[in-house]
Motif scaffolding. Structure first.
Motif, mmCIF file in Angstrom:
data_model
loop_
_atom_site.group_PDB
_atom_site.id
_atom_site.type_symbol
_atom_site.label_atom_id
_atom_site.label_comp_id
_atom_site.label_asym_id
_atom_site.label_seq_id
_atom_site.Cartn_x
_atom_site.Cartn_y
_atom_site.Cartn_z
ATOM 1 N N LEU A 19 0.808 -1.219 0.000
ATOM 2 C CA LEU A 19 0.000 0.000 0.000
ATOM 3 C C LEU A 19 0.840 1.267 0.000
ATOM 4 C CD1 LEU A 19 -2.713 -1.102 2.608
ATOM 5 C CD2 LEU A 19 -2.690 -1.427 0.125
ATOM 6 N N ASP A 20 2.102 1.169 0.326
ATOM 7 C CA ASP A 20 2.980 2.341 0.402
ATOM 8 C C ASP A 20 3.767 2.456 -0.899
ATOM 9 O OD1 ASP A 20 5.054 4.202 0.931
ATOM 10 O OD2 ASP A 20 4.802 3.843 3.081
ATOM 11 N N GLU A 21 3.583 3.537 -1.624
ATOM 12 C CA GLU A 21 4.255 3.727 -2.913
ATOM 13 C C GLU A 21 5.773 3.744 -2.769
ATOM 14 O OE1 GLU A 21 4.567 7.039 -6.510
ATOM 15 O OE2 GLU A 21 2.932 7.150 -5.045
ATOM 16 N N ARG A 22 6.264 4.282 -1.622
ATOM 17 C CA ARG A 22 7.715 4.347 -1.434
ATOM 18 C C ARG A 22 8.325 2.944 -1.331
ATOM 19 N NH1 ARG A 22 7.727 8.135 3.713
ATOM 20 N NH2 ARG A 22 5.968 6.744 4.102
ATOM 21 N N VAL A 23 7.624 2.034 -0.687
ATOM 22 C CA VAL A 23 8.089 0.649 -0.606
ATOM 23 C C VAL A 23 8.123 0.026 -1.993
ATOM 24 C CG1 VAL A 23 7.608 -1.632 0.333
ATOM 25 C CG2 VAL A 23 7.255 0.404 1.745
ATOM 26 N N LEU A 24 7.080 0.289 -2.771
ATOM 27 C CA LEU A 24 7.016 -0.255 -4.124
ATOM 28 C C LEU A 24 8.177 0.255 -4.972
ATOM 29 C CD1 LEU A 24 4.951 -2.215 -5.275
ATOM 30 C CD2 LEU A 24 3.767 -0.280 -6.321
ATOM 31 N N ARG A 25 8.484 1.553 -4.828
ATOM 32 C CA ARG A 25 9.606 2.120 -5.593
ATOM 33 C C ARG A 25 10.939 1.513 -5.150
ATOM 34 N NH1 ARG A 25 8.892 6.647 -8.630
ATOM 35 N NH2 ARG A 25 6.800 7.573 -8.625
ATOM 36 N N ALA A 26 11.095 1.332 -3.828
ATOM 37 C CA ALA A 26 12.344 0.749 -3.319
ATOM 38 C C ALA A 26 12.506 -0.687 -3.830
ATOM 39 C CB ALA A 26 12.353 0.773 -1.791
ATOM 40 N N ASP A 27 11.407 -1.448 -3.830
ATOM 41 C CA ASP A 27 11.475 -2.816 -4.334
ATOM 42 C C ASP A 27 11.797 -2.830 -5.821
ATOM 43 O OD1 ASP A 27 10.972 -3.752 -1.859
ATOM 44 O OD2 ASP A 27 8.899 -4.379 -2.226
ATOM 45 N N TYR A 28 11.214 -1.875 -6.543
ATOM 46 C CA TYR A 28 11.503 -1.799 -7.981
ATOM 47 C C TYR A 28 12.992 -1.571 -8.224
ATOM 48 C CZ TYR A 28 11.946 0.174 -12.638
ATOM 49 O OH TYR A 28 12.361 0.427 -13.909
ATOM 50 N N GLU A 29 13.613 -0.699 -7.427
ATOM 51 C CA GLU A 29 15.034 -0.423 -7.597
ATOM 52 C C GLU A 29 15.874 -1.674 -7.334
ATOM 53 O OE1 GLU A 29 16.830 2.223 -8.721
ATOM 54 O OE2 GLU A 29 14.822 2.807 -9.377
ATOM 55 N N LYS A 30 15.463 -2.447 -6.339
ATOM 56 C CA LYS A 30 16.198 -3.688 -6.052
ATOM 57 C C LYS A 30 16.094 -4.665 -7.226
ATOM 58 C CE LYS A 30 15.685 -3.553 -1.006
ATOM 59 N NZ LYS A 30 15.234 -2.155 -0.914
ATOM 60 N N LEU A 31 14.909 -4.820 -7.758
ATOM 61 C CA LEU A 31 14.733 -5.740 -8.879
ATOM 62 C C LEU A 31 15.390 -5.205 -10.145
ATOM 63 C CD1 LEU A 31 11.021 -6.746 -8.241
ATOM 64 C CD2 LEU A 31 13.089 -8.007 -7.649
ATOM 65 N N ARG A 32 15.395 -3.883 -10.311
ATOM 66 C CA ARG A 32 16.095 -3.283 -11.455
ATOM 67 C C ARG A 32 17.591 -3.559 -11.368
ATOM 68 N NH1 ARG A 32 18.748 1.297 -13.015
ATOM 69 N NH2 ARG A 32 18.766 2.064 -10.865
#
Length: 566
Positions: free
Chosen positions: A166-179
């Motif tokens: 639900l937290d967009e910041r968590v989603l962005r952080a996870d995206y950076e890890k997968l990127r």
């Protein structure tokens, strides 16, 4: 009451399901109730057992190498399954389905929101059935767990589905890890040498995490002793502006951490190295000022390549378990790339070694040397060697009678036949000297039957020359005659030559004696020195010859002429 079942979660149209018994074993071996053929699955991986009364099914991991996950959380002890839970084992996921008439297990204890990684704020509460995490324990129960954690992790271990975040910041952080994982996989695939590969690895990790220092230590197979003593620093990177001596050339990873990572093949996260009992109050930790660190093994399926270590000298609690999970996944990608590069290097070195050795050794000996069963000693050494010279009689006159093309064809065919016989008897082809062949038994590698093998080879060479002559006469060409001399003696053996060209050869009286006996041998004869005949006399029929004074020999020699093998 109807039984519960596991249904495989699949992107395809077909589904696989299994009804759960009182005890359902899961693993790679066919003896399990549910066999999963997957290299990530242990032979006996997990078990689902129904509690007495049939109200609850309990999932337990059997100390598997890659862990068992329920709703993307690692199952550390025993977990009560709830309807809809997703159990992941290896590369496959299974949904637990309970019938409507089965009472649900008691709900898990309430959990407080956890702090998101990378400054991501509060996370939503996990789905039902998640085991309590370290952060959910009361302070008095946390103990050493608040200081450090040792994990068996996978890339997806703590990555929830997007609709659950639900937290967009968590989603962005996870995206950076997968990127990072994707970008690194692409870059590592393009690397052709280990140095470039490790430089790319550290560079990408520094772009992702707040790191002061990073180091890769690789195992040196030539070193012995404790696992920590076998590691050598292969790459290091320091953040510009880090509070570190710019002249520092080495990152000293605490020995206790190295041993744990290598022996247990586990990743180690330390959120406060100064208080971490595993560091054993190591002086290196105090002097270097390490506060937060992560250390992961570089593993292939069958061996450990080394370790990857990163740390911070500024902040404690800087890295999260999810960071460690991603670093483990990154290290797996790097391990595959490192192993591929090393394999390519070994293949090229082996090909070069085979090419070099095959010019002078039999294929059997070449295979044993490349496999490591035999070793060639470098440098000079005194060896007992049997030397053979084989020379074509009347070669100079023959070259004047034959056209150049015919002469080359004759020599190539002759050398091919005699060389094959030398190799068939595990001889070493030292060199071709004009029309002469020089071969060795006992150097660089020897056996107890060197003299016997040399004499058998000489006898078969004369038989091969007779067959060769029959073919030549039938084709309208003149025959050739070959004389062979053999001597056994102590000689000096080693690699000689210039800095550009080196070759293996031998020196000494035995070499000269074999050459002189070859000159004295008539076409079709094999002449042996007494030292050779003494060893093979029970295996041959030979005639003792008159005493000879040979050029360059101070004492006369009474050689033996080989008639046939017994």
């Amino acid at each position: 009451m109807r039984p519960c079942k596991l249904v495989r979660v699949s992107t395809g149209n077909s589904e696989q399901e299994i009804l759960l018994a009182d005890i359902t074993t899961i693993g790679r071996q066919p003896t399990n109730t549910l066999q999963i053929v997957d290299r990530l699955v242990s032979k006996e991986h997990a078990v689902i057992q129904r509690r007495p009364g049939g109200a609850t099914y309990m999932l337990s991991d059997l100390d598997s190498r890659n862990g068992t996950y329920c709703n993307d959380r690692l199952v550390e002890n025993t977990l009560a399954l709830r309807h809809g839970d997703v159990v992941r084992i290896g590369s496959t996921s299974w949904r637990f389905l309970a019938p409507d008439d089965m009472p649900p297990p008691p709900p898990p204890p309430p959990q407080r929101p956890a702090t998101g990684p990378m400054g991501g704020g509060a996370l939503p509460p996990p789905p039902p059935g998640y085991p309590a995490a370290v952060d959910d324990l009361p302070m008095e129960e946390m103990g050493a767990a608040s200081i450090h954690a040792t994990m068996r992790v996978d890339l997806a271990a703590d990555f929830m589905r997007a609709d659950l975040v639900l937290d967009e910041r968590v989603l962005r952080a996870d995206y950076e890890k997968l990127r990072l994982a994707y970008t690194l996989s692409r870059d590592l695939h393009a690397a052709t040498d280990v140095d470039t590969l490790l430089d790319i690895l550290l560079k990408r990790i520094f772009e992702w995490l707040q790191i002061d220092r990073g180091v890769v230590l690789l195992v040196d197979d030539k070193k012995h002793g404790d696992p920590a003593d076998q590691l050598v620093q292969a790459a290091m990177r320091i953040r510009p502006g880090a509070p570190i001596d710019p002249e520092e050339k080495e990152v000293k990873v605490p020995r206790s951490i190295i041993n744990q990572v290598l022996l247990k093949r586990e990743a180690v996260l330390s959120t406060d190295a100064r208080l971490d009992a595993r560091f054993g109050n190591a002086q290196s930790v105090v002097l270097q000022g390490i506060k937060s660190s992560m250390t992961v093994p570089l593993l292939t399926q069958d061996r450990t390549l080394g370790i990857l270590h990163v740390d911070s000298l500024i902040s404690s609690g800087l890295y999260t378990e999810k960071d460690l999970a991603v670093l483990v996944a990154v290290s797996r990608q790097a391990s595959i790339s490192i192993d591929n590069v090393l394999l390519q290097r070994r293949v090229m070195e082996e090909a070069a070694l085979r090419s070099s050795l095959s010019r002078m050794l039999s294929p059997n000996l070449v295979d044993r040397i490349v496999a490591g069963d035999l070793a060639i000693e470098k440098g000079g050494a005194t060896k007992r060697v049997t030397v053979m010279f084989a020379d074509i009689r009347g070669f100079t006159a023959l070259t004047e009678r034959l056209a150049p093309a015919d002469m080359v064809a004759l020599m190539n065919e002759y050398f091919e036949r005699v060389s094959n016989i030398i190799f068939a008897h595990d001889g070493t082809l030292d060199k071709y000297i004009g029309d002469a062949v020089m071969a060795l038994w006992g150097a660089p590698l020897g056996t107890e039957d060197d003299e016997v093998l040399a004499v058998k080879a000489a006898y078969e060479m004369q038989l091969a020359v007779r067959e060769f002559n029959r073919e030549r006469v039938a084709a309208g060409h003149e025959p050739i005659g070959v004389g062979i001399g053999i001597a056994t003696a102590q000689v000096i053996a080693g690699y000689v030559g210039s800095s550009r060209t080196m070759s293996y050869t031998v020196f000494g009286r035995g070499v000269n004696l074999a050459a002189r006996l070859c000159s004295a041998a008539k076409a079709g004869e094999v002449v042996m020195a007494p030292s050779t005949y003494e060893t093979v006399q029970d295996l041959v029929v030979a005639d003792e010859m008159d005493e000879m004074r040979l050029k360059g020999m101070a004492d006369p020699v009474r050689p033996w002429r080989l008639r046939r093998m017994k």
